[in-house]
Design a protein around this motif. Structure first.
Motif, PDB file in Angstrom:
ATOM      1  N   PRO A  48     -82.024  78.150  27.625  1.00  0.00           N
ATOM      2  CA  PRO A  48     -82.511  78.941  26.490  1.00  0.00           C
ATOM      3  C   PRO A  48     -81.654  80.151  26.132  1.00  0.00           C
ATOM      4  CG  PRO A  48     -83.967  79.194  28.390  1.00  0.00           C
ATOM      5  CD  PRO A  48     -82.986  78.124  28.729  1.00  0.00           C
ATOM      6  N   THR A  49     -80.973  80.740  27.084  1.00  0.00           N
ATOM      7  CA  THR A  49     -80.199  81.946  26.772  1.00  0.00           C
ATOM      8  C   THR A  49     -78.734  81.674  26.469  1.00  0.00           C
ATOM      9  OG1 THR A  49     -79.720  82.383  29.103  1.00  0.00           O
ATOM     10  CG2 THR A  49     -81.693  83.421  28.170  1.00  0.00           C
ATOM     11  N   ASP A  50     -78.232  80.505  26.860  1.00  0.00           N
ATOM     12  CA  ASP A  50     -76.809  80.240  26.640  1.00  0.00           C
ATOM     13  C   ASP A  50     -76.535  78.797  26.215  1.00  0.00           C
ATOM     14  OD1 ASP A  50     -77.397  79.153  29.125  1.00  0.00           O
ATOM     15  OD2 ASP A  50     -75.615  79.925  30.119  1.00  0.00           O
ATOM     16  N   ALA A  51     -77.407  78.267  25.374  1.00  0.00           N
ATOM     17  CA  ALA A  51     -77.235  76.897  24.882  1.00  0.00           C
ATOM     18  C   ALA A  51     -75.968  76.784  24.037  1.00  0.00           C
ATOM     19  CB  ALA A  51     -78.449  76.489  24.050  1.00  0.00           C
ATOM     20  N   TRP A  52     -75.372  75.606  24.097  1.00  0.00           N
ATOM     21  CA  TRP A  52     -74.237  75.316  23.227  1.00  0.00           C
ATOM     22  C   TRP A  52     -74.729  75.265  21.786  1.00  0.00           C
ATOM     23  CZ3 TRP A  52     -70.638  70.958  25.430  1.00  0.00           C
ATOM     24  CH2 TRP A  52     -70.170  71.331  26.695  1.00  0.00           C
ATOM     25  N   SER A  53     -73.850  75.496  20.857  1.00  0.00           N
ATOM     26  CA  SER A  53     -74.194  75.379  19.441  1.00  0.00           C
ATOM     27  C   SER A  53     -74.165  73.901  19.049  1.00  0.00           C
ATOM     28  CB  SER A  53     -73.197  76.151  18.574  1.00  0.00           C
ATOM     29  OG  SER A  53     -71.937  75.495  18.582  1.00  0.00           O
ATOM     30  N   PRO A  54     -74.894  73.537  18.001  1.00  0.00           N
ATOM     31  CA  PRO A  54     -74.825  72.154  17.522  1.00  0.00           C
ATOM     32  C   PRO A  54     -73.403  71.756  17.121  1.00  0.00           C
ATOM     33  CG  PRO A  54     -76.702  73.269  16.548  1.00  0.00           C
ATOM     34  CD  PRO A  54     -75.899  74.316  17.282  1.00  0.00           C
ATOM     35  N   GLU A  55     -72.658  72.695  16.577  1.00  0.00           N
ATOM     36  CA  GLU A  55     -71.275  72.395  16.161  1.00  0.00           C
ATOM     37  C   GLU A  55     -70.395  72.063  17.368  1.00  0.00           C
ATOM     38  OE1 GLU A  55     -73.459  74.634  13.220  1.00  0.00           O
ATOM     39  OE2 GLU A  55     -72.973  75.223  15.271  1.00  0.00           O
ATOM     40  N   LEU A  56     -70.537  72.849  18.423  1.00  0.00           N
ATOM     41  CA  LEU A  56     -69.759  72.595  19.633  1.00  0.00           C
ATOM     42  C   LEU A  56     -70.146  71.260  20.258  1.00  0.00           C
ATOM     43  CD1 LEU A  56     -67.688  73.473  21.731  1.00  0.00           C
ATOM     44  CD2 LEU A  56     -69.488  74.777  22.859  1.00  0.00           C
ATOM     45  N   MET A  57     -71.448  70.979  20.324  1.00  0.00           N
ATOM     46  CA  MET A  57     -71.891  69.712  20.908  1.00  0.00           C
ATOM     47  C   MET A  57     -71.424  68.532  20.054  1.00  0.00           C
ATOM     48  SD  MET A  57     -73.373  68.337  23.539  1.00  0.00           S
ATOM     49  CE  MET A  57     -74.384  69.603  24.298  1.00  0.00           C
ATOM     50  N   ARG A  76     -65.591  81.342  42.630  1.00  0.00           N
ATOM     51  CA  ARG A  76     -66.698  81.892  41.837  1.00  0.00           C
ATOM     52  C   ARG A  76     -66.113  82.586  40.622  1.00  0.00           C
ATOM     53  NH1 ARG A  76     -72.328  82.460  44.322  1.00  0.00           N
ATOM     54  NH2 ARG A  76     -72.089  81.064  46.082  1.00  0.00           N
ATOM     55  N   ARG A  77     -66.869  82.536  39.536  1.00  0.00           N
ATOM     56  CA  ARG A  77     -66.531  83.290  38.330  1.00  0.00           C
ATOM     57  C   ARG A  77     -67.655  84.297  38.109  1.00  0.00           C
ATOM     58  NH1 ARG A  77     -64.481  78.004  35.478  1.00  0.00           N
ATOM     59  NH2 ARG A  77     -62.290  78.219  36.011  1.00  0.00           N
ATOM     60  N   PRO A  78     -67.381  85.553  38.445  1.00  0.00           N
ATOM     61  CA  PRO A  78     -68.424  86.570  38.310  1.00  0.00           C
ATOM     62  C   PRO A  78     -68.909  86.710  36.859  1.00  0.00           C
ATOM     63  CG  PRO A  78     -66.581  87.410  39.586  1.00  0.00           C
ATOM     64  CD  PRO A  78     -66.144  86.101  38.991  1.00  0.00           C
ATOM     65  N   ARG A  79     -70.235  86.791  36.718  1.00  0.00           N
ATOM     66  CA  ARG A  79     -70.877  87.043  35.433  1.00  0.00           C
ATOM     67  C   ARG A  79     -70.447  86.060  34.355  1.00  0.00           C
ATOM     68  NH1 ARG A  79     -69.944  93.043  34.156  1.00  0.00           N
ATOM     69  NH2 ARG A  79     -71.449  92.513  32.561  1.00  0.00           N
ATOM     70  N   TYR A  80     -70.167  84.837  34.718  1.00  0.00           N
ATOM     71  CA  TYR A  80     -69.669  83.806  33.801  1.00  0.00           C
ATOM     72  C   TYR A  80     -70.714  83.425  32.753  1.00  0.00           C
ATOM     73  CZ  TYR A  80     -67.660  79.247  32.445  1.00  0.00           C
ATOM     74  OH  TYR A  80     -67.154  78.172  31.757  1.00  0.00           O
ATOM     75  N   TYR A  81     -71.956  83.285  33.196  1.00  0.00           N
ATOM     76  CA  TYR A  81     -73.013  82.868  32.271  1.00  0.00           C
ATOM     77  C   TYR A  81     -73.631  84.100  31.619  1.00  0.00           C
ATOM     78  CZ  TYR A  81     -72.552  78.233  34.279  1.00  0.00           C
ATOM     79  OH  TYR A  81     -72.054  77.015  34.680  1.00  0.00           O
ATOM     80  N   GLN A  82     -73.413  84.203  30.326  1.00  0.00           N
ATOM     81  CA  GLN A  82     -73.902  85.338  29.545  1.00  0.00           C
ATOM     82  C   GLN A  82     -74.948  84.843  28.557  1.00  0.00           C
ATOM     83  OE1 GLN A  82     -73.237  88.534  30.041  1.00  0.00           O
ATOM     84  NE2 GLN A  82     -71.968  87.954  31.780  1.00  0.00           N
ATOM     85  N   VAL A  96     -71.403  75.550  38.111  1.00  0.00           N
ATOM     86  CA  VAL A  96     -72.860  75.521  38.191  1.00  0.00           C
ATOM     87  C   VAL A  96     -73.345  76.956  38.348  1.00  0.00           C
ATOM     88  CG1 VAL A  96     -72.868  75.096  40.691  1.00  0.00           C
ATOM     89  CG2 VAL A  96     -74.856  74.438  39.317  1.00  0.00           C
ATOM     90  N   ARG A  97     -74.471  77.247  37.705  1.00  0.00           N
ATOM     91  CA  ARG A  97     -75.037  78.592  37.803  1.00  0.00           C
ATOM     92  C   ARG A  97     -75.409  78.891  39.252  1.00  0.00           C
ATOM     93  NH1 ARG A  97     -77.585  80.844  32.743  1.00  0.00           N
ATOM     94  NH2 ARG A  97     -78.803  82.065  34.224  1.00  0.00           N
ATOM     95  N   ALA A  98     -75.058  80.072  39.713  1.00  0.00           N
ATOM     96  CA  ALA A  98     -75.374  80.480  41.084  1.00  0.00           C
ATOM     97  C   ALA A  98     -76.875  80.613  41.305  1.00  0.00           C
ATOM     98  CB  ALA A  98     -74.669  81.797  41.421  1.00  0.00           C
ATOM     99  N   ASP A  99     -77.644  80.703  40.227  1.00  0.00           N
ATOM    100  CA  ASP A  99     -79.098  80.788  40.356  1.00  0.00           C
ATOM    101  C   ASP A  99     -79.789  79.435  40.178  1.00  0.00           C
ATOM    102  OD1 ASP A  99     -78.784  80.458  37.610  1.00  0.00           O
ATOM    103  OD2 ASP A  99     -79.974  82.220  37.050  1.00  0.00           O
ATOM    104  N   ASN A 100     -79.034  78.343  40.358  1.00  0.00           N
ATOM    105  CA  ASN A 100     -79.594  76.998  40.245  1.00  0.00           C
ATOM    106  C   ASN A 100     -79.304  76.217  41.537  1.00  0.00           C
ATOM    107  OD1 ASN A 100     -80.480  74.465  39.542  1.00  0.00           O
ATOM    108  ND2 ASN A 100     -79.447  74.420  37.558  1.00  0.00           N
ATOM    109  N   PRO A 101     -80.000  76.552  42.633  1.00  0.00           N
ATOM    110  CA  PRO A 101     -79.708  75.902  43.907  1.00  0.00           C
ATOM    111  C   PRO A 101     -80.001  74.398  43.911  1.00  0.00           C
ATOM    112  CG  PRO A 101     -81.699  77.215  44.083  1.00  0.00           C
ATOM    113  CD  PRO A 101     -81.082  77.538  42.742  1.00  0.00           C
ATOM    114  N   SER A 102     -80.896  73.930  43.075  1.00  0.00           N
ATOM    115  CA  SER A 102     -81.186  72.491  43.036  1.00  0.00           C
ATOM    116  C   SER A 102     -79.983  71.712  42.506  1.00  0.00           C
ATOM    117  CB  SER A 102     -82.416  72.211  42.184  1.00  0.00           C
ATOM    118  OG  SER A 102     -83.546  72.814  42.767  1.00  0.00           O
TER     119      SER A 102
END
Length: 167
Positions: free
Chosen positions: A23-32, A128-134, A107-113
């Motif tokens: 919900p916070t970092d979805a791809w745009s329809p154009e990119l998809m 690791r890429r710090p703060r990658y997901y904005q 993969v997001r560091a907050d997605n252990p599954s």
């Protein structure tokens, strides 16, 4: 389970899952849409009774040495059922068919599954890429799979990882 090649007609269903999953970092329809049309990508959808419930994509140049898992998402009700694993394996097969020897992903560091799913399929953390997901300031775990070390479909995997996988 029905996995098939994604088409431009699937864009609306893919984007609905994209927005529910990210919900916070979805791809745009154009990119998809550009990803679906790219000759370097292979996108698959997972259908259940005619409804798209998941999708995933891999970017792999024909004859290239490496590939990148671009995205995998399933509707929440279908996570943990093995469908994410099947989608991942199909994307790895597509990368192998194009000649890739290594596959990378973030993969997001907050997605252990999801991380557990990738580890159970042989991926290893390489950075690791710090703060990658904005805008969430979440680190990305960069992972790599050497395809020659890939587990076969018949190998045993952790039942807990299978159960918890949400990719």
């Amino acid at each position: 389970m029905t996995l098939r090649a994604a088409t431009p007609d699937d864009l609306d269903a893919i984007m609905a899952i994209e927005h529910r999953s990210f919900p916070t970092d979805a791809w745009s329809p154009e990119l998809m849409a550009a990803e679906l049309a790219s000759p370097h990508g292979r996108y698959l959808v997972d259908e259940l009774e005619g409804t798209i419930i998941g999708y995933g994509g891999v970017r792999a140049l024909q004859g290239g040495a490496d590939a990148d898992i671009q995205t995998i998402a399933l509707d929440a009700a279908h996570r943990g059922s093995g469908r994410g694993r099947a989608l991942l394996r199909a994307l790895l097969d597509a990368a192998e068919e194009r000649g890739a020897r290594e596959v990378f992903l973030e993969v997001r560091a907050d997605n252990p599954s999801a991380e557990g799913l990738y580890r159970s399929e042989g991926f290893e953390e390489i950075g690791r890429r710090p703060r990658y997901y904005q805008p969430d300031d979440v680190d990305a775990i960069v992972m790599r799979l050497v395809l020659t070390h890939r587990r076969g479909d018949g190998d045993a995997t952790s039942a807990d990882a299978e159960k918890e996988a949400t990719a």
